[in-house]
Write a protein that holds these residues in place. Structure first.
Motif, mmCIF file in Angstrom:
data_model
loop_
_atom_site.group_PDB
_atom_site.id
_atom_site.type_symbol
_atom_site.label_atom_id
_atom_site.label_comp_id
_atom_site.label_asym_id
_atom_site.label_seq_id
_atom_site.Cartn_x
_atom_site.Cartn_y
_atom_site.Cartn_z
ATOM 1 N N LEU A 67 4.058 -1.933 0.177
ATOM 2 C CA LEU A 67 2.668 -1.740 0.598
ATOM 3 C C LEU A 67 2.594 -1.074 1.972
ATOM 4 N N THR A 68 3.506 -1.489 2.856
ATOM 5 C CA THR A 68 3.551 -0.883 4.190
ATOM 6 C C THR A 68 3.876 0.600 4.093
ATOM 7 N N LEU A 70 -1.356 -4.583 7.173
ATOM 8 C CA LEU A 70 -0.027 -3.972 7.145
ATOM 9 C C LEU A 70 0.192 -3.223 8.454
ATOM 10 N N THR A 71 0.760 -3.913 9.418
ATOM 11 C CA THR A 71 0.918 -3.324 10.752
ATOM 12 C C THR A 71 2.373 -3.106 11.140
ATOM 13 N N LEU A 106 -3.997 -0.451 -2.103
ATOM 14 C CA LEU A 106 -4.091 -1.112 -0.804
ATOM 15 C C LEU A 106 -5.357 -1.959 -0.700
ATOM 16 N N LYS A 107 -6.456 -1.475 -1.305
ATOM 17 C CA LYS A 107 -7.695 -2.246 -1.283
ATOM 18 C C LYS A 107 -7.532 -3.557 -2.049
ATOM 19 N N LYS A 108 -6.865 -3.484 -3.196
ATOM 20 C CA LYS A 108 -6.650 -4.689 -4.003
ATOM 21 C C LYS A 108 -5.697 -5.661 -3.315
ATOM 22 N N ASP A 112 5.921 -6.374 -6.402
ATOM 23 C CA ASP A 112 7.169 -7.026 -6.800
ATOM 24 C C ASP A 112 7.070 -8.542 -6.603
ATOM 25 N N LYS A 113 7.869 -9.284 -7.406
ATOM 26 C CA LYS A 113 7.871 -10.749 -7.284
ATOM 27 C C LYS A 113 8.398 -11.194 -5.933
#
Length: 685
Positions: free
Chosen positions: A663-664, A598-599, A591-593, A653-654
């Motif tokens: 990510l969420t 992400l809300t 998540l840092k990278k 993913d692409k």
């Protein structure tokens, strides 16, 4: 051959409370001094009385170890400059060894030439090094210091003599015009000066002159004499350790005796009698076999038993004078109704930047009523709580508290009882000051706890509002102790308060109802209270990483933070917890990278693999857990789903929509984990 070194600083009588810490400081500084100077020893014994601080160093080496070794310096390329002159590196090297460049020579080591010096130095004698003990005296620090004569040098009290003996040899040490010798002084009235032949003679020689220099031995004499006396008289005694330490540091040769006072004074509240005896006269109060205070006291004389009757009469006379005053104040205070004292609080300042004591009491009433509702307490508490807020500071203007300030709250309780107030109101008046020290006793009644929290919250809010916030090293109004007291009471009562919500709400409640300025932004105060939770966890020996992790949680309620810490502490070393932490750390790093806000919600229609749905279902089940133990167990159960998820899916993913959805999903899991704490801060072996 090992030797014994005695060093004694003779002074005018020191305050009792500095004696023990000062002799420890002397020993610590000496230990550091000897170690730095390469003098080995077995142990340092401490000796102290009101008139002396002394140490005896056992098995002290008679000299430093001789040095005979080769020291390697810089390479030849660095040691010499282009012109063949010695470089600064070479000069610095030899200077550090106490030598010159003339002592340098080169030798080859693994194909490279290096500069060397042969250091051969005979160790200094102990007597030569110990002459520096004057620096130890100069390095000592005290809460208060004195100068005497025309000197600029300061010490706890004027120094009158010094003893510095290495076995039978005087080691020259000088402070001002005082030169160390072998002469020490016996008891001021019973003893004589003593010329010591050897450092090992110190204890016995002074014992013959009515000075017990071993503080532990002196204390044992006091305890043994007290025990013999109370056993003979069939009494009981509360051997207060703080008072015992103080008395021990007031005498050089202790003799215990008992005195008495007229039984008529027993009508005064016990706390007044005990304060008069213990705090003012340093007497031990006495109880009968049933634990009831009686008209006797025990004290300790600095001397032997000669003329002890005169000593007893003198001490009784002094105590009776104090008790006469107390009786007068007690009788005078009872001539007025409580309302008389309450009305006078309008003219008593709480703080000149904040307002009167009466105004503070009015604010505390509002705060307390708010807390009753916020904590979900029984509404039946309201009438008694409001009555307590109307009264609780009244004893500040009584004659008794004017004379015995340490009895504030206690006298309020007694006077309220005499006035017929309800018992829980009376107790709350006393208990609102609790805890009086960082780890002091907590209130026992609900109203007392509530009043204490409300009163302390008002103090914190108004002081922060007046911009009188403690600095890192300065807290003149003990605001940290008040905040810590709030935390301890909340935890003791099992009460939950989220201060990020409570403080702004209280500020709104008080707005327009007080002359006191309130903080415009309460975040700093909320953090100030939260920092005291850290203090609580440290005091109770939680692991340092558990403390860091739980304080980094999303919880703002001290109770919830401590409950989370309890779970992390309990399971810290569980075998199945390590994979959970590793997985969550991996999530955090991803998540840092990603560095993306992400809300939104997780969208099931974007799942491309069955592992995504399984992880989501397990996560949703986890959100329904009601306590930290269930949440912890849930993460243990969740961990295999996280592993499967990572094995089956490429997070980045692409397809941008799929990547954002994944990510969420991870962000939701991390947010849930931070209810327990920032698990990245845990050190799991």
């Amino acid at each position: 051959m090992p030797k014994t070194y005695l060093f004694e600083i003779g002074v005018e009588e020191m305050p009792a409370h500095v004696v023990t810490r000062s002799v420890k400081q002397l020993a610590d500084l000496t230990k550091k001094f000897l170690t730095e100077n390469g003098l080995s020893f077995n142990e340092i014994k401490t000796f102290s009385t009101p008139r002396r601080l002394a140490i005896v160093v056992d098995e002290l080496a008679d000299k430093q170890e001789d040095i005979d070794e080769v020291k390697k310096g810089p390479s030849k390329k660095i040691a010499l400059d282009q012109d063949g002159n010695w470089s600064k590196a070479a000069q610095g090297f030899v200077r550090g060894q106490g030598m010159t460049v003339d002592d340098l020579y080169f030798e080859e080591l693994k194909g490279t030439e290096y500069a060397y010096v042969h250091v051969k130095k005979e160790g200094k004698k102990a007597s030569e090094i110990l002459a520096g003990m004057s620096d130890i005296i100069k390095a000592m620090t005290f809460p208060t210091r004195m100068r005497w004569g025309n000197n600029t040098f300061e010490f706890i009290r004027p120094i009158h003599w010094l003893v510095s003996l290495l076995d039978d040899e005087i080691v020259p040490v000088k402070i001002l015009n005082i030169e160390a010798g072998r002469k020490t002084r016996g008891h001021r009235f019973l003893g004589n000066d003593v010329v010591l032949g050897n450092a090992k003679d110190y204890e016995d020689a002074l014992k013959n002159q009515f000075v017990i220099v071993n503080a532990d031995e002196r204390k044992k004499m006091i305890v043994d004499q007290i025990n013999a006396l109370v056993e003979k008289e069939n009494w009981k005694i509360n051997l207060d350790q703080h008072l015992l330490e103080e008395v021990n540091n007031l005498v050089e040769y202790p003799t215990v005796f008992a005195g008495s006072f007229d039984k008529k004074y027993l009508n005064i509240p016990e706390e007044v009698l005990i304060t008069s005896m213990k705090d003012n006269q340093r007497y031990f109060e006495v109880y009968d076999e049933n634990g009831k205070l009686i008209n006797h006291f025990i004290s300790v004389r600095n001397g032997n038993s000669e003329y002890i009757e005169n000593v007893i009469k003198g001490n009784e006379k002094v105590l009776v004078a104090r008790l006469d005053d107390a009786q007068f104040f007690y009788d005078e205070d009872q001539k007025y109704p409580l309302s008389h004292f309450v009305d006078r609080l309008t003219n008593v300042s709480f703080h000149d930047k904040i307002g009167s004591m009466a105004e503070k009491m009015a604010r505390v009433d509002i705060i307390g009523e708010y807390l009753i509702n916020k904590l979900g307490l029984d509404s039946k508490l309201v009438p008694d709580f409001k009555r307590a807020t109307e009264l609780y500071k009244f004893d500040l203007v009584t004659d008794m508290v004017g004379e015995f300030a340490e009895l504030q709250g206690v006298m309020g309780m007694h006077y309220a009882r005499l006035a017929g107030e309800k018992e829980d109101v009376c107790l709350a008046i006393k208990e609102h000051y609790m805890p009086t020290t960082a780890e002091g006793e907590l209130p026992e009644t609900t109203i007392g706890s509530l009043l204490s929290v409300a009163d302390k919250l008002d103090t914190l809010m108004t002081f922060f509002g007046a911009d009188m916030i403690p600095s890192s090293s300065n807290d003149p109004y003990a605001l940290r102790r008040f905040a810590y007291g709030i935390v301890r009471i909340l935890l003791g009562e099992n009460w939950s308060l989220n201060f990020t919500e409570v403080l702004p709400e209280l500020a709104d409640k008080l707005a327009g109802k007080t002359k006191a300025k309130l903080p415009e932004d309460t975040d700093d105060l909320a953090q100030f209270i939260r920092d005291r939770v850290k203090q609580y966890l440290q005091k109770n020996n939680y692991k340092y990483d558990v403390i860091d992790a739980s304080l980094a949680s999303t919880q703002q309620d001290p109770k919830q933070i401590v409950m989370a810490a309890d779970v992390l502490e309990k399971h810290h070393d569980d075998a199945d917890f390590k994979p959970v932490v590793e997985s969550l750390v991996r999530i955090s790093n991803i998540l840092k990278k990603a560095d993306t806000k992400l809300t939104g919600d997780v969208k099931a229609d974007l799942f491309a693999d069955a592992s995504e749905q399984k992880l989501y279902d397990a996560y949703m089940a986890l959100t329904e857990k009601e306590n930290f133990t269930e949440l912890f167990d849930g993460f243990i159960a969740l961990q295999p789903f996280i592993d499967a998820y990572f094995s089956a899916n490429m997070i980045m993913d692409k397809d941008e929509a799929i990547k954002l959805n994944r990510l969420t999903q991870l962000a939701k899991i991390e947010q849930l984990a931070t209810k327990l704490g920032d698990l990245n801060k845990l050190v799991i072996k």
